[in-house]
Write a protein that holds these residues in place. Structure first.
Motif, short mmCIF file in Angstrom:
data_model
loop_
_atom_site.label_atom_id
_atom_site.label_comp_id
_atom_site.label_asym_id
_atom_site.label_seq_id
_atom_site.Cartn_x
_atom_site.Cartn_y
_atom_site.Cartn_z
N PHE A 207 67.86 -99.20 -0.05
CA PHE A 207 66.88 -99.87 -0.91
C PHE A 207 67.47 -101.17 -1.46
O PHE A 207 66.81 -102.20 -1.51
N ASP A 208 68.73 -101.10 -1.86
CA ASP A 208 69.39 -102.30 -2.36
C ASP A 208 69.50 -103.37 -1.28
O ASP A 208 69.43 -104.57 -1.56
N ILE A 209 69.68 -102.93 -0.01
CA ILE A 209 69.75 -103.87 1.09
C ILE A 209 68.43 -104.63 1.23
O ILE A 209 68.41 -105.86 1.40
N LEU B 296 67.86 -107.56 -1.11
CA LEU B 296 68.65 -108.78 -0.94
C LEU B 296 67.79 -109.96 -0.52
O LEU B 296 68.18 -111.12 -0.70
N GLY B 297 66.62 -109.67 0.08
CA GLY B 297 65.69 -110.73 0.43
C GLY B 297 65.79 -111.24 1.85
O GLY B 297 66.76 -110.96 2.56
N GLU B 298 64.77 -112.00 2.27
CA GLU B 298 64.67 -112.47 3.65
C GLU B 298 65.67 -113.57 3.99
O GLU B 298 65.91 -113.83 5.16
N SER B 299 66.26 -114.18 3.00
CA SER B 299 67.19 -115.28 3.27
C SER B 299 68.64 -114.80 3.38
O SER B 299 69.52 -115.59 3.73
N PHE B 300 68.88 -113.51 3.12
CA PHE B 300 70.27 -113.03 3.10
C PHE B 300 70.83 -112.90 4.51
O PHE B 300 70.23 -112.34 5.41
#
Length: 236
Positions: free
Chosen positions: A60-62, A65-69
């Motif tokens: 879930f934390d992964i 991180l968002g689409e730019s990570f």
């Protein structure tokens, strides 16, 4: 031809996956297994020694991180050993490895635009492998000590190439065609001497029946017997 029952079950899975792309192979002499992508040279776990990574609690934390990570993310077991490693590019997972509480690998994935490569492990030894590469589908199974047991390659028009192994050495290669839900031998048939030996028998099947010359060779390659067939019946 030890895996007929397995092949029948796989046909059902293939028929249910009507959206799956197929490889456009028209030359029956093409060796599709030679088109298999190379195995990864280095694991993610090995790469951690030389790369920075971000430690998170769970998947879930992964996602958060968002689409730019872009980077490597690690999840650990309560005992501190690595549970999961994921490598992301622009928020998408491109490589992943999972480990049990003892640090033994259980599966790995490798994904890009034209490749999906999945490996499953049992007690740290590879057990199955599934590869989709440029619309080519390859399934592999290994024995308990990681030696190849068989390879199945799915091709256009319901054609299947099979390779059976013994102690990791190629024993048989043959082709099936799926017709009205049935598996029919159709194409070249080759049998090898054990322990990685040369060709022992070669011939051709047409619509499930022997067609043309079936040639038996000695270990040194000399022809010791030739039988011609027509519709599975020997002819003079």
């Amino acid at each position: 031809m030890r895996y007929l029952i397995l092949l029948i079950s796989l046909i059902f899975l293939v028929s249910c996956s009507s959206g799956r792309s197929t490889v456009h192979v028209v030359d029956y002499q093409v060796k599709p297994i030679d088109m298999e992508p190379a195995k990864e040279a280095k694991s993610l776990k090995e790469s951690l020694e030389h790369e920075d990574y971000k430690e998170v609690k769970d998947d879930f934390d992964i996602k958060e991180l968002g689409e730019s990570f872009s980077g490597t993310v690690v999840v650990k077991h309560p005992n501190g050993k690595i549970k999961l490693i994921r490598k992301l590019v622009n928020g998408k997972v491109v490589k992943s490895e999972s480990f049990d509480e003892n640090g033994i690998i259980s599966y790995s994935t490798h994904i890009n635009e034209d490749l999906i490569h999945l490996k499953n492990y049992k007690n740290g030894v590879i057990s199955t492998e599934n590869i989709s590469h440029k619309n080519l589908q390859i399934d592999k199974e290994y024995n308990d000590i990681g030696e190849l047991d068989y390879i199945i390659v799915y091709m256009e028009g319901g054609k299947i190439c099979c390779k059976d192994f013994e102690n990791g050495n190629l024993l048989e290669e043959y082709y099936y065609h799926i017709s009205k839900g049935e598996l029919i031998l159709n194409g070249t048939y080759t049998k090898f001497y054990p322990k990685g030996g040369p060709i022992r028998l070669e011939g051709y099947y047409k619509n499930g029946k022997k067609d043309g010359a079936f040639i038996t060779r000695s270990y040194d390659g000399k022809i010791i017997d030739t039988i011609a067939y027509k519709d599975d019946i020997p002819v003079e």
